[in-house]
Design an enzyme around this catalytic site. Sequence first.
Site, PDB file in Angstrom:
ATOM      1  N   ASP A 442     -24.871 -32.667  87.714  1.00 30.02           N
ATOM      2  CA  ASP A 442     -26.139 -33.381  87.584  1.00 30.02           C
ATOM      3  C   ASP A 442     -26.759 -33.442  88.981  1.00 30.02           C
ATOM      4  O   ASP A 442     -26.456 -34.335  89.774  1.00 30.02           O
ATOM      5  CB  ASP A 442     -25.939 -34.792  87.020  1.00 30.02           C
ATOM      6  CG  ASP A 442     -27.263 -35.456  86.678  1.00 30.02           C
ATOM      7  OD1 ASP A 442     -27.778 -35.213  85.579  1.00 30.02           O
ATOM      8  OD2 ASP A 442     -27.782 -36.214  87.524  1.00 30.02           O
ATOM      9  N   GLU A 444     -29.476 -33.871  92.007  1.00 32.75           N
ATOM     10  CA  GLU A 444     -30.617 -34.713  92.376  1.00 32.75           C
ATOM     11  C   GLU A 444     -31.443 -33.946  93.402  1.00 32.75           C
ATOM     12  O   GLU A 444     -30.879 -33.265  94.276  1.00 32.75           O
ATOM     13  CB  GLU A 444     -30.170 -36.059  92.954  1.00 32.75           C
ATOM     14  CG  GLU A 444     -29.375 -36.913  91.989  1.00 32.75           C
ATOM     15  CD  GLU A 444     -30.175 -37.329  90.773  1.00 32.75           C
ATOM     16  OE1 GLU A 444     -31.419 -37.442  90.893  1.00 32.75           O
ATOM     17  OE2 GLU A 444     -29.575 -37.542  89.696  1.00 32.75           O
ATOM     18  N   ALA A 445     -32.760 -34.050  93.302  1.00 32.22           N
ATOM     19  CA  ALA A 445     -33.644 -33.263  94.162  1.00 32.22           C
ATOM     20  C   ALA A 445     -34.756 -34.148  94.702  1.00 32.22           C
ATOM     21  O   ALA A 445     -34.976 -35.274  94.240  1.00 32.22           O
ATOM     22  CB  ALA A 445     -34.227 -32.083  93.382  1.00 32.22           C
ATOM     23  N   ASP A 542     -31.345 -28.799  85.571  1.00 35.68           N
ATOM     24  CA  ASP A 542     -30.396 -28.668  86.689  1.00 35.68           C
ATOM     25  C   ASP A 542     -29.959 -27.231  86.911  1.00 35.68           C
ATOM     26  O   ASP A 542     -29.999 -26.730  88.052  1.00 35.68           O
ATOM     27  CB  ASP A 542     -29.158 -29.548  86.424  1.00 35.68           C
ATOM     28  CG  ASP A 542     -29.515 -31.007  86.262  1.00 35.68           C
ATOM     29  OD1 ASP A 542     -29.374 -31.758  87.235  1.00 35.68           O
ATOM     30  OD2 ASP A 542     -29.944 -31.405  85.159  1.00 35.68           O
ATOM     31  N   HIS A 604     -29.739 -42.035  87.566  1.00 32.88           N
ATOM     32  CA  HIS A 604     -30.245 -41.111  88.590  1.00 32.88           C
ATOM     33  C   HIS A 604     -29.358 -41.074  89.825  1.00 32.88           C
ATOM     34  O   HIS A 604     -29.785 -40.593  90.872  1.00 32.88           O
ATOM     35  CB  HIS A 604     -31.688 -41.438  88.991  1.00 32.88           C
ATOM     36  CG  HIS A 604     -32.671 -41.251  87.890  1.00 32.88           C
ATOM     37  ND1 HIS A 604     -32.934 -40.032  87.336  1.00 32.88           N
ATOM     38  CD2 HIS A 604     -33.450 -42.145  87.230  1.00 32.88           C
ATOM     39  CE1 HIS A 604     -33.847 -40.158  86.381  1.00 32.88           C
ATOM     40  NE2 HIS A 604     -34.166 -41.432  86.280  1.00 32.88           N
ATOM     41  N   ASP A 609     -24.035 -39.929  86.977  1.00 30.10           N
ATOM     42  CA  ASP A 609     -24.509 -39.229  85.783  1.00 30.10           C
ATOM     43  C   ASP A 609     -23.589 -38.081  85.406  1.00 30.10           C
ATOM     44  O   ASP A 609     -23.349 -37.831  84.217  1.00 30.10           O
ATOM     45  CB  ASP A 609     -25.927 -38.712  86.014  1.00 30.10           C
ATOM     46  CG  ASP A 609     -26.961 -39.827  85.995  1.00 30.10           C
ATOM     47  OD1 ASP A 609     -26.612 -40.929  85.533  1.00 30.10           O
ATOM     48  OD2 ASP A 609     -28.101 -39.596  86.441  1.00 30.10           O
TER      49      ASP A 609
END
Length: 946
Positions: A442, A444-445, A542, A604, A609
């Site tokens: 998962d 994150e960006a 993702d 998030h 996650d």
Amino acid sequence: MARLQPSAEPRRPLATQWRQMPLDARDWSVSGGLLGGWSPSRSSRSACHGGDPGSSPRSQVAVGLRSSSFAAAVLLLAVGARLPAEGSRRCRRAPVRTSCRGWTPTRVYGGPKSQGNSTDPWTDGLRGETAPSSLKKWWLGELDCRLVQVIRVIEKTRRPSPPFWHRAWIVGGAVRDILSGVYPADVDIATTMTPAQLMEVFPESIGTGEKYGVITVRFKGAMAECAILRKAHTAGSDGTRVAEVIPASSLLEDLSARDFTINAMAMDVTRSLLYDPFGGQRDIKDGILRAVADPAVLVLRADGLRCLRAYRFFAMGVSRQLPLSLHENLVAALKKAAPLLQGISPERIAKELKQILRHPHAPAAVTQMAEDSILAEVLKIPQPPSTGCRQLRALGALWLVPEVSARIEAQGKQPNLNGLDPLQRPARPVQKQPFDYLAVVDWEATCHEGTDVPSGFKQEVIEMPIVLLDASSGALVDEFHTFVKPVMFPKLSPYCKKLTGIKQATVDAAPVFRKAAEQMVEWLKAKTPGAKVAWIADGDWDLQEMLPAQWQLTFRESLPKEFQAVIDVRHIYLEVFPNKLGSGPGKIAKMCEFLNITAVGPVHSGLADARNIARIVLELLRHGAVFAPGVRSGSRHFSLPDKRLPDKRFQTLKKKRTAPGLSRTDERLRKKRAAADQAAWRQRDPLTSPAAASSQNRTALEEPQKFEEFQTNLEEQEAEEEEEEEEEEEEEPQKSEEIQSDLEESQKSAEIHTDLEALVLLLAGASPEDVASATQWLRLSKKEQKFISEHTVCLGIVPDGDSPGEVRRYLSSGGQEWAQNQFRLERVWAEAIAEPEERLAAISRLDKAEAAAAALRLGSAAPRPLADGNWVVEQTGISGPRVRRIKEWLYYLQVDSDLQSLDQLKAIIAEESNWEERNCDELPVVTWPPARPMLHPGASTPGWRG
């Protein structure tokens, strides 16, 4: 003492107006003693209705009120104060009707208008309690809305006589299962409507058991079994089920006619009320199976099959770890219940028996059946298993075999209602998976809120968590986690920091994506050397959008194929639990809530996650899901062991057709090239490819620069990308075929019939004639009879591991799947030997045979015979029935000596000069056990028949 009598005037309006008058304006005329009769004077009554009192109220009180009756006046005031005022809310909720003899409340029973504390005659004698949270949260909230609509339609149907509205309740097993922590397989509805009335309201219904008051309602695609409220029968003392239905006048009568307290509960869906008159919740909590009536024999006499139902619930238990004990009254009744089965049809007995043999505590239940002489009545063989015999010991050992235990645990798809963490309780998946490991991610960006996005902004990965799962054991292998420093826009937006919880200092100290990817690949190689890995995420962002874009930006090449086996967990979830994932955000939380998995960590957060998705994956594996890439929801790409699911829900991967314009030969060559390319890709290091190696010396990406500086040599890369896309298109059919073969193999290896294998052990030691008689009496299918007869006759006869020919004949006689099942039965049969030395010798012989069979690897099917009938006639010159015997003998030689050509068989044929005089009946054939006679003409036995 004089009685208190009302006046002739209507009481309620008088009391109301009297109470509203001032105290000094009320006139009293009392007769009798302290509680003597009372009657307001005519003058005061006239004043109450607007007339002229005629005299001073104060003087009338002084004349009419005596000291001896003052207490009666006080009592009258108190009674008047308790009556509801005219037009008050309580009065509106319960309207009144006034007559010359007083007032009488009128209520409407049932239906959508019944509210408050109004009495319902259908629930007379029952006390409804608020439904427990397990019913409300984990089941009623997820109940199919169409079933709720069925109940509402029933309750809005008017009756011709009081009570004027029909009612419906969810009863029986659904309420029991949800209170036991098990997701119910189906829903039964008890209603006040007759089958004819239900057919009129729901025209598409199916009359499955109209003579018993039961029909299957079909409504908007949903199906539910509805039954009219029924009374208990006084007849049927011999255990036969009476076909006559006596409608009950209340829900209590219907619940009293049921078998056990855990089944005598009802749920009012529209009012969220639970009716439990016999303490079923308490018995579930205490783990006790108790009959509704006392003595319990009265319950069993109503239907003799209830004794087998008692053993079935005993085999089910409260859970796999907690068995269900029988109440002492029920135990005493079961010991005398064997004659009650004589009037029950064999089909019903066989159905209950097979259900008993599919539950976790079946060995204990069958042992109890043997003690109560029930098992002898069910099997009907001369020497049935008795307490402590080898058959029952082998049955207990079978339930300890890992694959059998996993199969039993997965009987019926049941969400985790106990709230346990799947990451901390690994459970072996039900089905074999196409991949060795499952990497759950998962990412994150970087992000911005709304339209506040700077020019040239491209998202970059800032957190890379991986949760690695072992697809064969369902265990957590390890975790990889690192933050990533963005290069193009290194400063995080306030919205990004608030959403992800990642601080600016954290990403500033983190490596850039190039180094983070190198660390990830090295970690993955160390954890999964040479294994196949599938990548799983929630949604397609993702792995199908963010990772390819980041990889292209960093390494100037397309994402390697090692990272392209992508699976969306939502699609797998919807295959196992259709229509159980609503629209809108928060899909991870919704899946966790339905599966009763505690979602840990903030939303998030990449690592939190990823762990929650891993929990969902493990729970889906426990339900029989197969995680295969490239399959969308609705393609039915998983296989559930639940017998209630139709065949169409099993794996049906769609194979791609031959490419247009290509012949079959060209297509085979193309597939071979694609397979070779795929093997090359598997050996290739994604970080040492030519494009990546040429860019490793460049350090431009390690420093913050503008996006325009990285747009070089795009024309050359476009050509390379087009070639790679063509390779992917050619490789896709090969990948689909590989996945298809893996899935078919997993389904065959996972096809364990616990009920049939248990019957093999229970009938072990009986003669073939007795086995055939027992299976025919139980009305088993031809396939089931064949399975039991083949395995029972071979039980205890193991091939010699030092003789490859004998092992080959053993495998060829029934095929690989038959041998796999037989080896499992032989294992538990050997472990059930009472003598230690004999048991060790049998296990050692079995180990040697299994090792020899594994080394041969004959495949899933027996080898095809080289010689056919025409060839035999040409070589020997004979005809008639002897041709078949010679053909079987040649196949015996082919298997025993592992012959590969007809020339070898021809040399053997030439050694015999006179085939006309040869006795062909003495020639050996491939069969197991060796030289076994036929059971009867047409009997099904393992072995090749030409």
